[in-house]
Design a protein around this motif. Structure first.
Motif, PDB file in Angstrom:
ATOM      1  N   TYR A  46       0.837  -1.208   0.000  1.00  0.00           N
ATOM      2  CA  TYR A  46       0.000   0.000   0.000  1.00  0.00           C
ATOM      3  C   TYR A  46       0.869   1.254   0.000  1.00  0.00           C
ATOM      4  N   GLU A  47       1.902   1.269   0.858  1.00  0.00           N
ATOM      5  CA  GLU A  47       2.808   2.424   0.911  1.00  0.00           C
ATOM      6  C   GLU A  47       3.578   2.585  -0.396  1.00  0.00           C
ATOM      7  N   LEU A  48       4.059   1.478  -0.961  1.00  0.00           N
ATOM      8  CA  LEU A  48       4.764   1.541  -2.244  1.00  0.00           C
ATOM      9  C   LEU A  48       3.838   1.996  -3.367  1.00  0.00           C
ATOM     10  N   TYR A  49       2.603   1.554  -3.312  1.00  0.00           N
ATOM     11  CA  TYR A  49       1.627   1.963  -4.325  1.00  0.00           C
ATOM     12  C   TYR A  49       1.497   3.485  -4.348  1.00  0.00           C
ATOM     13  N   HIS A  50       1.388   4.096  -3.174  1.00  0.00           N
ATOM     14  CA  HIS A  50       1.258   5.556  -3.116  1.00  0.00           C
ATOM     15  C   HIS A  50       2.551   6.256  -3.531  1.00  0.00           C
ATOM     16  N   LEU A  51       3.680   5.661  -3.235  1.00  0.00           N
ATOM     17  CA  LEU A  51       4.948   6.231  -3.700  1.00  0.00           C
ATOM     18  C   LEU A  51       5.109   6.100  -5.208  1.00  0.00           C
ATOM     19  N   SER A  52       4.524   5.052  -5.776  1.00  0.00           N
ATOM     20  CA  SER A  52       4.748   4.765  -7.191  1.00  0.00           C
ATOM     21  C   SER A  52       4.185   5.823  -8.125  1.00  0.00           C
ATOM     22  N   PHE A  53       3.190   6.579  -7.690  1.00  0.00           N
ATOM     23  CA  PHE A  53       2.619   7.611  -8.557  1.00  0.00           C
ATOM     24  C   PHE A  53       3.690   8.589  -9.030  1.00  0.00           C
ATOM     25  N   ASP A  54       4.604   8.948  -8.130  1.00  0.00           N
ATOM     26  CA  ASP A  54       5.667   9.884  -8.470  1.00  0.00           C
ATOM     27  C   ASP A  54       6.997   9.194  -8.746  1.00  0.00           C
ATOM     28  N   SER A  55       7.013   7.859  -8.683  1.00  0.00           N
ATOM     29  CA  SER A  55       8.294   7.159  -8.726  1.00  0.00           C
ATOM     30  C   SER A  55       8.459   6.186  -9.887  1.00  0.00           C
ATOM     31  N   ILE A  56       7.522   6.137 -10.803  1.00  0.00           N
ATOM     32  CA  ILE A  56       7.663   5.224 -11.935  1.00  0.00           C
ATOM     33  C   ILE A  56       8.938   5.584 -12.695  1.00  0.00           C
ATOM     34  N   GLY A  57       9.728   4.560 -12.954  1.00  0.00           N
ATOM     35  CA  GLY A  57      11.005   4.749 -13.640  1.00  0.00           C
ATOM     36  C   GLY A  57      12.194   4.872 -12.696  1.00  0.00           C
ATOM     37  N   ARG A  58      11.929   5.107 -11.418  1.00  0.00           N
ATOM     38  CA  ARG A  58      13.017   5.206 -10.436  1.00  0.00           C
ATOM     39  C   ARG A  58      13.373   3.821  -9.919  1.00  0.00           C
ATOM     40  N   ARG A  59      14.600   3.688  -9.442  1.00  0.00           N
ATOM     41  CA  ARG A  59      15.075   2.394  -8.961  1.00  0.00           C
ATOM     42  C   ARG A  59      14.953   2.284  -7.448  1.00  0.00           C
ATOM     43  N   LEU A  60      14.836   1.046  -7.009  1.00  0.00           N
ATOM     44  CA  LEU A  60      14.886   0.695  -5.601  1.00  0.00           C
ATOM     45  C   LEU A  60      16.173  -0.081  -5.373  1.00  0.00           C
ATOM     46  N   VAL A  61      16.857   0.205  -4.291  1.00  0.00           N
ATOM     47  CA  VAL A  61      18.099  -0.485  -3.949  1.00  0.00           C
ATOM     48  C   VAL A  61      17.845  -1.293  -2.683  1.00  0.00           C
ATOM     49  N   LEU A  62      18.158  -2.581  -2.745  1.00  0.00           N
ATOM     50  CA  LEU A  62      17.962  -3.502  -1.626  1.00  0.00           C
ATOM     51  C   LEU A  62      19.296  -3.720  -0.921  1.00  0.00           C
ATOM     52  N   GLU A  63      19.303  -3.471   0.384  1.00  0.00           N
ATOM     53  CA  GLU A  63      20.517  -3.585   1.185  1.00  0.00           C
ATOM     54  C   GLU A  63      20.269  -4.579   2.324  1.00  0.00           C
ATOM     55  N   TYR A  64      21.227  -5.463   2.564  1.00  0.00           N
ATOM     56  CA  TYR A  64      21.127  -6.461   3.626  1.00  0.00           C
ATOM     57  C   TYR A  64      22.428  -6.455   4.413  1.00  0.00           C
ATOM     58  N   ASP A  65      22.312  -6.218   5.701  1.00  0.00           N
ATOM     59  CA  ASP A  65      23.484  -6.139   6.587  1.00  0.00           C
ATOM     60  C   ASP A  65      24.547  -5.163   6.062  1.00  0.00           C
ATOM     61  N   GLY A  66      24.082  -4.050   5.508  1.00  0.00           N
ATOM     62  CA  GLY A  66      24.992  -3.014   5.045  1.00  0.00           C
ATOM     63  C   GLY A  66      25.559  -3.225   3.652  1.00  0.00           C
TER      64      GLY A  66
END
Length: 133
Positions: free
Chosen positions: A75-95
């Motif tokens: 739900y939170e990502l859905y609302h962010l996606s309106f202004d964020s289509i085309g932008r990347r997400l970076v996944l970080e695990y233990d730094g």
């Protein structure tokens, strides 16, 4: 393969997802293999509690990391996606940067991340996510 007890959140693992930034207040995350610099918003938009499950899945171009989000995180990502289509997400695990994904539409209950680490390290991340509950 280790069991859930050895990969639970009790031993200090952390997971964060950062959104690509479009302004000057960003920090830079560098992908470990491709060495691509991605400017991101300094505060993560999601943490491990927003990830429902993770799996390494075969695709035509190789192994990919499929992430399913909780209903609240989706739900939170859905609302962010309106202004964020085309932008990347970076996944970080233990730094360490695991990989990245791109927001391509508003269907973001599941996203596929392109891993920048070994399959074994991806499997360790998946065990951490899937064994927390």
């Amino acid at each position: 393969m280790s069991g859930c007890q050895s990969t639970s959140g009790r031993n200090g693992h952390t997971c964060s997802i950062y959104l690509e930034s479009t302004d000057s207040s960003s920090i830079v995350k560098t992908l470990p293999i491709s060495k691509i610099d991605i400017p991101v918003i300094p505060v993560p938009i999601l943490f491990s509690d927003g990830i429902a499950s993770a799996a390494l899945v075969p695709r035509r171009c190789g192994m990919m990391l499929n992430i399913s989000f909780t209903d609240r995180a989706a739900y939170e990502l859905y609302h962010l996606s309106f202004d964020s289509i085309g932008r990347r997400l970076v996944l970080e695990y233990d730094g360490d940067i695991i990989g990245f994904s791109k927001i391509s539409d508003e269907n973001i209950q599941n996203l596929t991340f392109i891993p920048e680490i070994s399959d074994e390290a991806c499997q360790a991340f998946c065990r951490f996510i899937n064994c927390r509950r």
